[in-house]
Structure formats: C-alpha cells, structure tokens
Design a protein around this motif. Sequence first.
Motif, PDB file in Angstrom:
ATOM      1  N   UNK A 296       0.837  -1.203   0.000  1.00 18.97           N
ATOM      2  CA  UNK A 296       0.000   0.000   0.000  1.00 18.97           C
ATOM      3  C   UNK A 296       0.873   1.254   0.000  1.00 18.97           C
ATOM      4  N   UNK A 297       1.933   1.249   0.823  1.00 18.59           N
ATOM      5  CA  UNK A 297       2.833   2.404   0.883  1.00 18.59           C
ATOM      6  C   UNK A 297       3.513   2.634  -0.461  1.00 18.59           C
ATOM      7  N   UNK A 298       3.779   1.553  -1.174  1.00 13.64           N
ATOM      8  CA  UNK A 298       4.398   1.633  -2.497  1.00 13.64           C
ATOM      9  C   UNK A 298       3.549   2.473  -3.464  1.00 13.64           C
ATOM     10  N   UNK A 299       2.233   2.396  -3.302  1.00 13.33           N
ATOM     11  CA  UNK A 299       1.318   3.144  -4.161  1.00 13.33           C
ATOM     12  C   UNK A 299       0.998   4.524  -3.599  1.00 13.33           C
ATOM     13  N   UNK A 300       0.902   4.617  -2.282  1.00 11.78           N
ATOM     14  CA  UNK A 300       0.501   5.882  -1.656  1.00 11.78           C
ATOM     15  C   UNK A 300       1.615   6.920  -1.714  1.00 11.78           C
ATOM     16  N   UNK A 301       2.865   6.487  -1.547  1.00 13.80           N
ATOM     17  CA  UNK A 301       3.985   7.431  -1.457  1.00 13.80           C
ATOM     18  C   UNK A 301       4.130   8.295  -2.716  1.00 13.80           C
ATOM     19  N   UNK A 302       4.182   7.719  -3.926  1.00 12.33           N
ATOM     20  CA  UNK A 302       4.275   8.599  -5.107  1.00 12.33           C
ATOM     21  C   UNK A 302       3.018   9.445  -5.310  1.00 12.33           C
ATOM     22  N   UNK A 303       1.861   8.936  -4.857  1.00 12.62           N
ATOM     23  CA  UNK A 303       0.637   9.736  -4.958  1.00 12.62           C
ATOM     24  C   UNK A 303       0.734  10.974  -4.064  1.00 12.62           C
ATOM     25  N   UNK A 304       1.260  10.799  -2.851  1.00 12.90           N
ATOM     26  CA  UNK A 304       1.459  11.940  -1.956  1.00 12.90           C
ATOM     27  C   UNK A 304       2.500  12.893  -2.523  1.00 12.90           C
ATOM     28  N   UNK A 305       3.552  12.338  -3.122  1.00 13.74           N
ATOM     29  CA  UNK A 305       4.564  13.181  -3.752  1.00 13.74           C
ATOM     30  C   UNK A 305       4.000  14.014  -4.881  1.00 13.74           C
ATOM     31  N   UNK A 306       3.136  13.394  -5.693  1.00 11.97           N
ATOM     32  CA  UNK A 306       2.487  14.141  -6.783  1.00 11.97           C
ATOM     33  C   UNK A 306       1.595  15.245  -6.226  1.00 11.97           C
ATOM     34  N   UNK A 307       0.877  14.942  -5.146  1.00  6.48           N
ATOM     35  CA  UNK A 307       0.012  15.950  -4.530  1.00  6.48           C
ATOM     36  C   UNK A 307       0.834  17.103  -3.959  1.00  6.48           C
ATOM     37  N   UNK A 308       2.020  16.795  -3.433  1.00  2.00           N
ATOM     38  CA  UNK A 308       2.872  17.826  -2.830  1.00  2.00           C
ATOM     39  C   UNK A 308       3.322  18.857  -3.862  1.00  2.00           C
ATOM     40  N   UNK A 309       3.426  18.448  -5.119  1.00  3.76           N
ATOM     41  CA  UNK A 309       3.847  19.410  -6.149  1.00  3.76           C
ATOM     42  C   UNK A 309       2.802  20.494  -6.377  1.00  3.76           C
ATOM     43  N   UNK A 310       1.586  20.299  -5.891  1.00  2.00           N
ATOM     44  CA  UNK A 310       0.544  21.317  -6.015  1.00  2.00           C
ATOM     45  C   UNK A 310       0.637  22.349  -4.889  1.00  2.00           C
ATOM     46  N   UNK A 311       1.421  22.049  -3.850  1.00  2.00           N
ATOM     47  CA  UNK A 311       1.527  22.954  -2.696  1.00  2.00           C
ATOM     48  C   UNK A 311       2.664  23.950  -2.913  1.00  2.00           C
ATOM     49  N   UNK A 312       2.536  25.149  -2.348  1.00  2.00           N
ATOM     50  CA  UNK A 312       3.583  26.179  -2.508  1.00  2.00           C
ATOM     51  C   UNK A 312       4.741  25.966  -1.532  1.00  2.00           C
TER      52      UNK A 312
END
Length: 518
Positions: free
Chosen positions: A6-22
């Motif tokens: 699960x972490x294998x899938x969640x981690x890059x998803x969180x990383x992608x979401x972080x690129x939307x933050x300033x």
Amino acid sequence: MNAVLIALLVLPLLGAALTLAPVFGQDAGTAHRRALRLNSVVTGAVFLLGVALAAGFDHDRPARMQATTDVAWIPAIHVRFHLGVDGVSLPLIVLTALLTFLCALYSEKRLPDGEGTPSAKSFVGLFLLLEVGMLATFAVLDLVLFFLAFEIVLIPMYFLIARWGSGAKVPAANRFILYTLLGSAVMLLGFLLIGSKAGTFDMQALATAHGSGLSHTTQVVAALAIMIGLAVKAPAWPLHSWLPDAHTAAPTVGSVLLAGVLLKMGTYGLVRVLLPVVPDGTTTLAPYLGAFAAVGIVYGSLACLALARSGAKGDLKRLIAYSSVGHMGFVLLGIASLTPAGVNGALFANIAHGLITGLLFFLVGAIKDRYGTADLDTLSGSIGAALYGRTPRIGALLAFAAVASLGLPGLAGFWGELLAMFGAFDPAAGLSRPAFVTYMVLAGLGTLLTAAYLLIVVKRVCMGDPRQPAPVAELADLRPYEAVSWTPLAALTLLAGLWPALLLGLSDPAVKHLLGGG
C-alpha cells in the motif's frame, strides 16, 4: 507486507500531490532544483519499498498471492479494493520502481527545458502520477481497478511527450493517446462482459473458477475484446503504429519508461487476465495471436534493417522503437503457445526487454544530447561516428546493449526468446503444432535479422576513424550521473543472463497455477 505494498502506491501519490503545494520557494531556480530532488527522493523511497517487498516475499510459495489487501470498494457492482503480488507481478513491480528511480536521477541533470516548456514542478507531479499508475497495474486484483490503473498512465505520458518532447511531439502524443484510449475502451467492454456474467470483477475469484460459469461464446467475445485492448499497449502488429512516433518525440526518460514499463502492461494483462479467466476463449484465439506475433517479429526487424542502411535518414530512437515491436513479438508468441515454457519465456523476455531497451534509450538520448541529432546518417557520415575512439565508455555500453538485445547467450535477451520459441515448438493441447512450428521458424528468422540490423548500428555508430572531423567539436564521455543511471541496468542484464533461475524460479510455479486454474 500488505502495508509495504500500500505504501508503495501511496507514497508517489502523496509526492504528486505535494507538487501542487507552494513549498518549493519563489525563486524559479531554487524551485526547479527542489522539485527534481523531491522526485529522486520519492522514487528512491519507492524503490527501497520494492526491494523490501521482494525481500519479504515467500520465495518458497511464489504461486500464492501475498501482501494482499481485500476490502469492499463499490459493493453495488461487486468491485473490491484488492491488491496482491505473486511470482508473475513481483519482478515487474521491482523493475518499474527501479526504472522510475533511475529516470528521476537522470532528470535532475537532463530535464528538457527552454521556451514553452512547463516547470520542473509540473514534470515531477506528472512523473509521480505515472509511477502510481504503472505500479498499480501490476498490483491490483480487480478488473475495474486494473482498468483504472491502466488508464492513469495515459495522461501523464501524453504530457511528457507533448510538452517535454521534441520534433513532431504534439501529433505523436495525440496518436499515442488516441490509440491507447480506443484500445482501453474495447478492453473495458470485455471486462464488463465477464463481470456481468460471473457476478464479480475479482481477478483471484475468476482465476480460481478458471472459466467455469462462462459460456464458450462469452469467453471468446470477452477474450477478443480484452486481447485487442492489451495488444495496442503491447504493442502487437498491426496495432503498433503509434509507438515509433511516440518514442521518437518523447524525452529520454519518457522513452525509457514507455519501453521499459508501459509496453509490459499489455503483455502482463494477457497473462494475468486472459490465461486464467477465459481459458477457452484464449485457446480459440491463441493461433491468431501467434500469427500476429510472428509477423510482428519479422516486420519489426525488416523495418529496423531499412532504417539502419546508409542513406535512409534513419533515426536511432525510431529504430529502437521498431525493435521493440519485434522483441515484444517474442513475448506474445510465448503467451500464445499456452505452455509453461512459453509463458515463462514471455515473462522473462518482458523483464529483459525493460532492462536492455531502457539502457539503449538512455544511451541514444545521451548521443542525441551530444550531437544534437539521432539521425544515423548525420551521426556516422561516410566513416562512422567512431564512439569507440571518441567516447569509449559510451561506445562500449552501446555495443553491450546491442549484443544483449540481439540475444547473445549469457545476457538477459537470450533466455526469453529461446523459451518462447521452445513453447511454440510444442504448443499446448488443442493448438495446431504445424502452425506454431511455422511461427517458430519465422521467429528464428527474426533473430537473424535482429542480429543483422544491430551489428550494422554498432558498425556505423561505434566504429570509424576518430581522427576524422566529427559533427561536433567536443564529445564528453560517460558523465557521473549517466554512470549512476545506467550501470544498474547493465549489471542486471548480465546477472539475469547468467542466473536465469532468479526470475524463472519465481514465475514458473505462478504460471503453472494460472494455466491450471488451481
């Protein structure tokens, strides 16, 4: 173990979401560096999770689904959030995590930029979203989830080609997404037919049933729809025509992931879905799949020969793209044989192609960066590009990747093609042996043609007189970031060639389980 998956899938998803933050700062240069560093950190952590998953895997029982998560997701239509790995999917997950990490490292130094190119933050967000889709495709065990994961990769790859590519990048990206979306739509119809008739989309339950409860007609129609959709992504001749344009236009890391992972999603789906879920329909269609595979092997090799000859203005990236049509033909031929040997060979060739062709696209990208072109005539002129003399390390690596790609014994490219042809020589019961022996002979011809065009490429690009004038004044040899990105692929190509049991020991019990429905 299930938490690791699960972490294998969640981690890059969180990383992608972080690129939307300033969070990257106001200065453009600083934000650029921080975003690319985030990409390397996240993909590196995902790769370590992949290694941990492989280390914790019960290698004594590779046919059993492990690290499973199975909870109801959409009860109304019996869709479940079901994840797991076995000996078929584990090597592909590790390969995907490795290639994305190496591409992220490479991008820190070689991200295409210039007027009209989006920010590095946009690149990283799309890159990590692409990684989520690729990993999820090999981890999910529900047909609807498989379709969603299959689709997630399309948008990021479209933008990687259209915005960070070169040449006719927008038409190439449009063709890529048009072909793959249409193929996916047809595949979804097959999934819906199976789900409506069987009352479940759960791939494990369907595999255990092994076609029972599905009429022969239902199986044939579903298998045809799914096979067409997956054949587009594989790519199988004649549904391959999007591939050369996409590879030629894509940035280096886009080409590496397209060849190294995205093509594998199609062939993995054939093994994971068609073989155990609709076995009667697959047996009916297997001779046709084998025929298209054999034609694809010869066609891809002839196309490469045409591009390799002097005066053809052949693009080196385009040539390697056409070589993928031939190499993936061996994968499809092994699957079409419906034998343990053939399917094991197909899965081995999948991994080998990812390693070798990923390395080839890295090398061609480096040559294009140095010369400003990948045109063979411009590179070699009348005397050869003389990489052995001008950049000996890059020349040696290119020759190594070429002989691995042509199937030299002792390197990874050999075993998959050998086992695929062995499977075609003695196909499963119910298949025409004369037809499959014919396919095997055509595949054997393809290996000779493959050797011919790759040796021509090595002669034109690596050999020549280094004292003659070069198209550019200064040529740098292997740079440190290139060595870091490429060395693991070369080492694993050698390891898989010398120790094939490393992969075959994982896949063989799982393949027998899928073919037997046990």
